[in-house]
Design a protein around this motif. Structure first.
Motif, PDB file in Angstrom:
ATOM      1  N   LYS A 101       0.842  -1.204   0.000  1.00  0.00           N
ATOM      2  CA  LYS A 101       0.000   0.000   0.000  1.00  0.00           C
ATOM      3  C   LYS A 101       0.872   1.247   0.000  1.00  0.00           C
ATOM      4  N   GLN A 103       1.318   4.798   1.184  1.00  0.00           N
ATOM      5  CA  GLN A 103       0.765   5.497   2.335  1.00  0.00           C
ATOM      6  C   GLN A 103       1.220   6.958   2.345  1.00  0.00           C
ATOM      7  N   TRP A 104       0.659   7.722   3.269  1.00  0.00           N
ATOM      8  CA  TRP A 104       0.935   9.156   3.326  1.00  0.00           C
ATOM      9  C   TRP A 104       2.420   9.441   3.527  1.00  0.00           C
ATOM     10  N   HIS A 106       4.913   7.705   2.502  1.00  0.00           N
ATOM     11  CA  HIS A 106       5.610   7.491   1.233  1.00  0.00           C
ATOM     12  C   HIS A 106       5.459   8.733   0.351  1.00  0.00           C
TER      13      HIS A 106
END
Length: 125
Positions: A101, A103-104, A106
């Motif tokens: 996933k 994510q923020w 990243h």
């Protein structure tokens, strides 16, 4: 401008091969193809792919380097390469490794890399 575009395209192709050389064996293992391969076989497999990576990376750096008539300094080439690496990695990871996933944090780290590109291309005074 043409040399800059060719350099960047070669770096993209190189990084596709690099991503598969570094992480492709993980996908092969998950899918059961290379699950029982000994480590030396995985290394040789990855080196084979990495040879293709270098076949594009070396010409890209040679062509793009300012001292060889290209448009980029050594530091600019490296920053461009890192951003391309993460972009290519993200696309391949999202397509091939469905459980991963984005994510923020990243996204925040990628924005920091975009800032690094901006700083790398600011004129020196």
């Amino acid at each position: 401008m043409k040399t800059a575009i060719i350099t960047i395209l070669l770096l993209v192709v190189s990084n596709v091969f690099m991503t598969f050389a570094w992480y492709g064996h993980l996908k092969l293992s998950v899918s059961g193809i290379s699950k029982n391969w000994p480590l030396f076989a995985v290394i040789l497999f990855s080196w084979g792919i990495a040879l293709l990576e270098y076949s594009f990376m070396i010409p890209a750096n040679k062509m793009g380097f300012k001292d060889n008539g290209g448009p980029f300094t050594l530091f600019q080439l490296k920053i461009i390469q890192e951003v391309i690496t993460l972009t290519v990695f993200t696309v391949i990871a999202m397509l091939c490794f469905q459980g991963q996933k984005f994510q923020w944090n990243h996204a925040a780290s990628y924005l920091c890399l975009v800032a690094a590109v901006v700083f790398a291309f600011l004129p020196n005074k």
